[in-house]
Each structure stands twice: as C-alpha cells, then as structure tokens.
Design an enzyme around this catalytic site. Structure first.
Site, PDB file in Angstrom:
ATOM      1  N   SER A   1      42.361   1.932 -27.569  1.00 50.35           N
ATOM      2  CA  SER A   1      42.829   0.601 -27.941  1.00 50.35           C
ATOM      3  C   SER A   1      41.629  -0.303 -28.182  1.00 50.35           C
ATOM      4  CB  SER A   1      43.673  -0.020 -26.813  1.00 50.35           C
ATOM      5  OG  SER A   1      44.704   0.848 -26.385  1.00 50.35           O
TER       6      SER A   1
ATOM      7  N   ASP B   1      40.144  -5.184 -19.075  1.00 52.28           N
ATOM      8  CA  ASP B   1      41.004  -4.340 -19.921  1.00 52.28           C
ATOM      9  C   ASP B   1      42.410  -4.902 -20.079  1.00 52.28           C
ATOM     10  OD1 ASP B   1      38.852  -2.557 -20.104  1.00 52.28           O
ATOM     11  OD2 ASP B   1      39.523  -1.407 -18.371  1.00 52.28           O
TER      12      ASP B   1
ATOM     13  N   ASN C   1      36.584  -5.326 -27.592  1.00 52.35           N
ATOM     14  CA  ASN C   1      36.146  -4.155 -26.844  1.00 52.35           C
ATOM     15  C   ASN C   1      37.047  -2.985 -27.201  1.00 52.35           C
ATOM     16  OD1 ASN C   1      34.709  -2.675 -24.776  1.00 52.35           O
ATOM     17  ND2 ASN C   1      36.509  -2.904 -23.472  1.00 52.35           N
TER      18      ASN C   1
ATOM     19  N   HIS D   1      38.706   0.565 -25.604  1.00 57.39           N
ATOM     20  CA  HIS D   1      39.000   1.182 -24.308  1.00 57.39           C
ATOM     21  C   HIS D   1      39.683   2.525 -24.559  1.00 57.39           C
ATOM     22  CE1 HIS D   1      39.770   1.335 -20.015  1.00 57.39           C
ATOM     23  NE2 HIS D   1      41.014   1.703 -20.281  1.00 57.39           N
TER      24      HIS D   1
END
Length: 207
Positions: free
Chosen positions: A143, A152, A114, A116
């Site tokens: 990130s 996260d 993912n 972020h």
C-alpha cells in the site's frame, strides 16, 4: 494550448539500498511523468542507495541521525533544512528506518507518502510477511499511503495485491510483493504529483 505544469521536485528519504527509490528514478525519466527525483537523503552514511541515486545524476545528502542522540526532532529539523534549501515539493519515504515525530509529519502533511508491504489496514509495523503467513490470508500485497502521526495509519492512495501461494515463506512472499512495490510506488507518486490524489480532511480526495 495550456502550458504544461512544472514537474514537482521530489525528495526521497532512505536508509539502505534504495530499491524503491530506483524504481521512482526510472519512472521519472519517462516523458510526461509529473515528478522529478531531485534529492535523495540518507540517515546512514555511505549506503548503497546513495551511490545508486548518483548513478541517475540525482543530488544526494547524508544527515546522520547518530550525533543527535535521542533528540529526534533536532535530527528532523536538520533534514527539513536540506529539503528546504533544495526546494522540495513532495517527500517520499523509501526504506527510511526512522519513526517521524509529530512536528515533522505536520510540516509535510499532505506532501509526504510512504509504501508499506501489506494491504493496510492489515499488518501494520514490521515483519508484515510473517504476519500475513501466520494469519493464513489468501492475498497479501503493498500500500502507498499519506503519512500521518500514527504509524502506518494514513489514508491509502493505491494498493497492489499478490496471492499467497502454498509453500510460501517470508522470503518468497517478500520477493513477490517487492515486484509490485516497484510498480505501485511510481504510479502513486504520479497521482499525488499531478494533483489527482490529495489529502483533505483525513481522506484521499480524487480530482
């Protein structure tokens, strides 16, 4: 000469315009890139990102979350079946606005990443640019991390930094970060797809 390993088949989950998906699709067109964007799935019908994916010749699917009500795992099992049928090796979240259950995260452990919009572990959750401005930091950024059950909190693969300038507001800061996102995500996916970055024991192992 050693044989060139087959490119990893990547699925991308989106919920909207898919700008990061586009940056990945563009990068995957380069000779030698270790991944191909094989499938884009949206949980919302008829979003722009699906049209953009089709423009690259990428297969698309919609798994609408609404008929599943509050049964998030049932929705994810439907998504997982589409990924299985399409023989997806790696999964990328690109503006996918659903919190994933532990079942799905465990199923894709070490194979799901993912992006972020903050320098994790700073500013988790939403409104990261507002958080950065309110905190008065000199640097902000983005990130790419492996996905773990805690939001996260996964180990970071790569980061990119931008300065926070005098007079910045959320919009100007977000635009500056987004430019870096579009460069960072393809680089991080290449690290994972090539095996140069792996998730082992809760940490990123370089090889």
């Amino acid at each position: 000469m050693s044989a060139i390993p087959p490119r990893k088949r990547v699925g991308v989950l989106i919920s909207g315009r898919g700008s990061n998906m586009v940056s990945l699709a563009e990068a995957a067109q380069a000779p030698g890139y270790p991944a191909q964007i094989a499938l884009v799935i949206s949980n919302i019908p008829d979003v722009v990102g699906l049209d953009r994916a089709r423009g690259f010749g990428i297969a698309t699917a919609t798994v609408d979350h609404r008929p599943f009500g509050r049964d998030r795992e049932a929705f994810e099992r439907a998504v997982d079946e589409v990924l299985r049928v399409n023989q997806i090796d790696l999964l990328v979240l690109a503006g996918f606005m659903r919190i994933l259950t532990p079942w799905f995260v465990a199923r894709w452990e070490g194979r799901m990443i993912n992006i972020h919009p903050s320098l994790l572990p700073l500013f988790k959750g939403t409104h990261t640019h507002r958080q950065a401005l309110e905190a008065g930091v000199a640097e902000h950024g983005c990130s790419v991390h492996f996905v773990v059950p805690e939001l996260d909190a996964g180990p970071v693969i790569l980061q990119a930094k931008v300065p926070v300038l005098p007079g910045d507001d959320e919009e100007t800061l977000a635009k500056r970060v987004l430019v870096e996102e579009h460069k960072l995500y393809p680089a991080a996916l290449a690290e994972v797809a090539s095996g140069r970055a792996k998730l082992e024991g809760g940490a990123v192992i370089r090889g």
